[in-house]
Every structure is written in structure tokens, then in C-alpha cells.
Scaffold this motif. Structure first.
Motif, PDB file in Angstrom:
ATOM      1  N   CYS A 143       7.618  20.059  -7.561  1.00 40.87           N
ATOM      2  CA  CYS A 143       7.502  19.799  -8.996  1.00 40.87           C
ATOM      3  C   CYS A 143       7.079  18.357  -9.246  1.00 40.87           C
ATOM      4  O   CYS A 143       7.052  17.905 -10.382  1.00 40.87           O
ATOM      5  N   GLU A 144       6.786  17.640  -8.181  1.00 37.68           N
ATOM      6  CA  GLU A 144       6.385  16.248  -8.291  1.00 37.68           C
ATOM      7  C   GLU A 144       5.060  16.061  -7.577  1.00 37.68           C
ATOM      8  O   GLU A 144       4.762  16.753  -6.607  1.00 37.68           O
ATOM      9  N   GLY A 145       4.272  15.119  -8.072  1.00 44.67           N
ATOM     10  CA  GLY A 145       2.991  14.828  -7.444  1.00 44.67           C
ATOM     11  C   GLY A 145       2.473  13.478  -7.891  1.00 44.67           C
ATOM     12  O   GLY A 145       3.048  12.814  -8.755  1.00 44.67           O
ATOM     13  N   PHE A 146       1.361  13.076  -7.319  1.00 47.62           N
ATOM     14  CA  PHE A 146       0.781  11.769  -7.605  1.00 47.62           C
ATOM     15  C   PHE A 146       0.260  11.711  -9.035  1.00 47.62           C
ATOM     16  O   PHE A 146      -0.465  12.590  -9.488  1.00 47.62           O
ATOM     17  N   TYR A 147       0.612  10.632  -9.749  1.00 43.79           N
ATOM     18  CA  TYR A 147       0.183  10.438 -11.125  1.00 43.79           C
ATOM     19  C   TYR A 147      -0.884   9.338 -11.229  1.00 43.79           C
ATOM     20  O   TYR A 147      -1.864   9.474 -11.921  1.00 43.79           O
ATOM     21  N   GLY A 148      -0.661   8.218 -10.537  1.00 46.37           N
ATOM     22  CA  GLY A 148      -1.614   7.118 -10.604  1.00 46.37           C
ATOM     23  C   GLY A 148      -1.036   5.850 -10.011  1.00 46.37           C
ATOM     24  O   GLY A 148       0.087   5.825  -9.524  1.00 46.37           O
ATOM     25  N   TYR A 149      -1.841   4.800 -10.058  1.00 42.50           N
ATOM     26  CA  TYR A 149      -1.433   3.495  -9.544  1.00 42.50           C
ATOM     27  C   TYR A 149      -1.333   2.495 -10.686  1.00 42.50           C
ATOM     28  O   TYR A 149      -2.090   2.558 -11.655  1.00 42.50           O
ATOM     29  N   ASP A 150      -0.440   1.544 -10.521  1.00 41.95           N
ATOM     30  CA  ASP A 150      -0.427   0.336 -11.323  1.00 41.95           C
ATOM     31  C   ASP A 150      -1.000  -0.729 -10.396  1.00 41.95           C
ATOM     32  O   ASP A 150      -0.394  -1.058  -9.371  1.00 41.95           O
ATOM     33  N   TYR A 151      -2.178  -1.224 -10.692  1.00 36.98           N
ATOM     34  CA  TYR A 151      -2.941  -2.129  -9.827  1.00 36.98           C
ATOM     35  C   TYR A 151      -3.064  -3.450 -10.556  1.00 36.98           C
ATOM     36  O   TYR A 151      -3.871  -3.586 -11.475  1.00 36.98           O
ATOM     37  N   ILE A 152      -2.224  -4.416 -10.188  1.00 33.28           N
ATOM     38  CA  ILE A 152      -2.138  -5.672 -10.933  1.00 33.28           C
ATOM     39  C   ILE A 152      -2.746  -6.817 -10.123  1.00 33.28           C
ATOM     40  O   ILE A 152      -2.396  -7.022  -8.961  1.00 33.28           O
ATOM     41  N   HIS A 153      -3.639  -7.565 -10.761  1.00 36.56           N
ATOM     42  CA  HIS A 153      -4.213  -8.770 -10.161  1.00 36.56           C
ATOM     43  C   HIS A 153      -3.227  -9.910 -10.418  1.00 36.56           C
ATOM     44  O   HIS A 153      -3.162 -10.441 -11.525  1.00 36.56           O
ATOM     45  N   SER A 154      -2.457 -10.292  -9.413  1.00 36.13           N
ATOM     46  CA  SER A 154      -1.513 -11.404  -9.580  1.00 36.13           C
ATOM     47  C   SER A 154      -2.256 -12.727  -9.709  1.00 36.13           C
ATOM     48  O   SER A 154      -1.862 -13.610 -10.447  1.00 36.13           O
ATOM     49  N   ASP A 155      -3.310 -12.883  -8.946  1.00 35.34           N
ATOM     50  CA  ASP A 155      -4.230 -14.008  -9.046  1.00 35.34           C
ATOM     51  C   ASP A 155      -5.582 -13.502  -8.538  1.00 35.34           C
ATOM     52  O   ASP A 155      -5.756 -12.294  -8.355  1.00 35.34           O
ATOM     53  N   ASN A 156      -6.532 -14.388  -8.294  1.00 33.37           N
ATOM     54  CA  ASN A 156      -7.873 -13.951  -7.884  1.00 33.37           C
ATOM     55  C   ASN A 156      -7.882 -13.128  -6.606  1.00 33.37           C
ATOM     56  O   ASN A 156      -8.725 -12.246  -6.442  1.00 33.37           O
ATOM     57  N   LEU A 157      -6.962 -13.390  -5.675  1.00 31.17           N
ATOM     58  CA  LEU A 157      -7.010 -12.748  -4.369  1.00 31.17           C
ATOM     59  C   LEU A 157      -5.759 -11.935  -4.028  1.00 31.17           C
ATOM     60  O   LEU A 157      -5.634 -11.457  -2.901  1.00 31.17           O
ATOM     61  N   THR A 158      -4.842 -11.762  -4.951  1.00 30.78           N
ATOM     62  CA  THR A 158      -3.615 -11.008  -4.682  1.00 30.78           C
ATOM     63  C   THR A 158      -3.541  -9.799  -5.609  1.00 30.78           C
ATOM     64  O   THR A 158      -3.777  -9.911  -6.806  1.00 30.78           O
ATOM     65  N   ARG A 159      -3.191  -8.655  -5.017  1.00 33.76           N
ATOM     66  CA  ARG A 159      -3.050  -7.408  -5.773  1.00 33.76           C
ATOM     67  C   ARG A 159      -1.680  -6.809  -5.491  1.00 33.76           C
ATOM     68  O   ARG A 159      -1.283  -6.654  -4.342  1.00 33.76           O
ATOM     69  N   ASN A 160      -0.948  -6.456  -6.546  1.00 36.49           N
ATOM     70  CA  ASN A 160       0.314  -5.728  -6.419  1.00 36.49           C
ATOM     71  C   ASN A 160       0.050  -4.284  -6.819  1.00 36.49           C
ATOM     72  O   ASN A 160      -0.452  -4.020  -7.912  1.00 36.49           O
ATOM     73  N   VAL A 161       0.402  -3.341  -5.945  1.00 34.46           N
ATOM     74  CA  VAL A 161       0.098  -1.932  -6.166  1.00 34.46           C
ATOM     75  C   VAL A 161       1.401  -1.137  -6.187  1.00 34.46           C
ATOM     76  O   VAL A 161       2.187  -1.192  -5.236  1.00 34.46           O
ATOM     77  N   THR A 162       1.620  -0.406  -7.270  1.00 35.73           N
ATOM     78  CA  THR A 162       2.775   0.484  -7.400  1.00 35.73           C
ATOM     79  C   THR A 162       2.248   1.881  -7.673  1.00 35.73           C
ATOM     80  O   THR A 162       1.368   2.062  -8.511  1.00 35.73           O
ATOM     81  N   ALA A 163       2.781   2.877  -6.950  1.00 35.60           N
ATOM     82  CA  ALA A 163       2.381   4.271  -7.159  1.00 35.60           C
ATOM     83  C   ALA A 163       3.353   4.936  -8.129  1.00 35.60           C
ATOM     84  O   ALA A 163       4.543   4.597  -8.166  1.00 35.60           O
ATOM     85  N   TYR A 164       2.844   5.887  -8.898  1.00 28.18           N
ATOM     86  CA  TYR A 164       3.660   6.643  -9.845  1.00 28.18           C
ATOM     87  C   TYR A 164       3.499   8.136  -9.577  1.00 28.18           C
ATOM     88  O   TYR A 164       2.432   8.597  -9.184  1.00 28.18           O
ATOM     89  N   LYS A 165       4.584   8.862  -9.805  1.00 29.31           N
ATOM     90  CA  LYS A 165       4.583  10.314  -9.652  1.00 29.31           C
ATOM     91  C   LYS A 165       4.876  10.957 -11.000  1.00 29.31           C
ATOM     92  O   LYS A 165       5.482  10.342 -11.874  1.00 29.31           O
ATOM     93  N   TYR A 166       4.411  12.189 -11.163  1.00 24.77           N
ATOM     94  CA  TYR A 166       4.791  12.969 -12.326  1.00 24.77           C
ATOM     95  C   TYR A 166       5.882  13.945 -11.902  1.00 24.77           C
ATOM     96  O   TYR A 166       5.999  14.308 -10.735  1.00 24.77           O
ATOM     97  N   ILE A 167       6.690  14.372 -12.849  1.00 29.30           N
ATOM     98  CA  ILE A 167       7.744  15.364 -12.616  1.00 29.30           C
ATOM     99  C   ILE A 167       7.559  16.449 -13.667  1.00 29.30           C
ATOM    100  O   ILE A 167       7.509  16.155 -14.861  1.00 29.30           O
ATOM    101  N   THR A 168       7.415  17.710 -13.228  1.00 30.13           N
ATOM    102  CA  THR A 168       7.182  18.813 -14.155  1.00 30.13           C
ATOM    103  C   THR A 168       8.457  19.610 -14.392  1.00 30.13           C
ATOM    104  O   THR A 168       9.457  19.435 -13.705  1.00 30.13           O
ATOM    105  N   ASP A 169       8.365  20.519 -15.352  1.00 31.10           N
ATOM    106  CA  ASP A 169       9.501  21.365 -15.706  1.00 31.10           C
ATOM    107  C   ASP A 169       9.447  22.739 -15.041  1.00 31.10           C
ATOM    108  O   ASP A 169      10.240  23.604 -15.345  1.00 31.10           O
TER     109      ASP A 169
END
Length: 135
Positions: free
Chosen positions: A66-92
Motif C-alpha cells: 500500500c506504499e510506494g515511491f512518491y517523489g524526491y525533495d532535492y534541495i540545493h544547499s549551496d552551489n555544489l551540495t545537494r540534500n535528497v530526501t525520498a517520499y512515499k505515498y500511503i494508500t487506503d
């Protein structure tokens, strides 16, 4: 000619009505979206050219179907640094409670030279850190 147009149009409207009333579709409603830790990361080349594209694969374990990949939060902390967080969806929907691992990807296309640092969220305050040198 007019009569065949009216019959054809009426048949089309009736078909759309019957199709829209069909409740046999197996769609589940997304109830919520939440972070999911990235368990591992695969980068094919740790060196690449500017303006080229490389796929970065991430792997996460989902506790049920009931869960699967939803998307990424892809944040440019500065010119050369990226913070990546994955998100999942949850269904009924009805779920099988078996854990499965899924792969997803980010296409990285750097626009400037340098050493890029990627930080992938691995739960709590933990991060998987990877670097890519762009020449």
C-alpha cells in the motif's frame, strides 16, 4: 446524414456514461505522504563532464504494497551540495504486508565544474554522502 450523426453521437454519450459509472477500477486513494529512508545509493561514475546527464539510483524498503515511491525533495544547499530526501505515498487499499525494495532515480545534469556532494536522507539524523567530480 443528420440521423446517422445523432445515432452516433447518442451512442458515444451513452458509452461515456456507462464507462464513467463503472466501479470496477482498482484505484486506491492516497491517504498521506511521508519520508522514507534511502537505504543505499548507486552512482555509476564518480567523475563526469559538465552538461552531461547521469542517473543516480536510490533504493528504499517499503513495508507493504500500500506504499510506494512518491517523489524526491532535492534541495540545493549551496552551489555544489545537494540534500535528497525520498517520499512515499500511503494508500487506503487492501494491503499485503510484505516488505519490498524499490529503485528510483534522479537524473543529474551539472551546469558547472566542481566537486558535488550529495547527502541522501537515511533516517533520523543520518545521511549517506556521495561525491561526483564534474570536469
Amino acid at each position: 446524414m443528420k440521423k446517422s450523426f445523432h445515432i452516433g453521437f447518442s451512442a458515444m454519450v451513452l458509452g461515456l456514461f456507462l464507462t464513467s459509472c463503472n466501479n470496477d477500477d482498482n484505484y486506491n486513494t492516497v491517504e498521506s505522504v511521508d519520508r522514507i529512508k534511502i537505504d543505499s545509493v548507486k552512482i555509476i561514475n564518480d567523475t563526469m563532464d559538465v552538461f552531461t546527464v547521469q542517473s543516480i539510483k536510490t533504493y528504499s524498503a517499503y513495508p507493504s504494497h500500500c506504499e510506494g515511491f512518491y517523489g524526491y525533495d532535492y534541495i540545493h544547499s549551496d552551489n555544489l551540495t545537494r540534500n535528497v530526501t525520498a517520499y512515499k505515498y500511503i494508500t487506503d487499499g487492501p494491503c499485503t504486508q510484505s516488505t519490498y525494495t524499490a529503485a528510483n532515480q534522479i537524473n543529474f545534469s551539472p551546469q558547472q565544474k566542481g566537486t558535488y556532494t550529495f547527502k541522501f536522507w537515511n533516517g533520523n539524523n543520518s545521511w549517506i554522502t556521495k561525491t561526483i567530480v564534474v570536469e
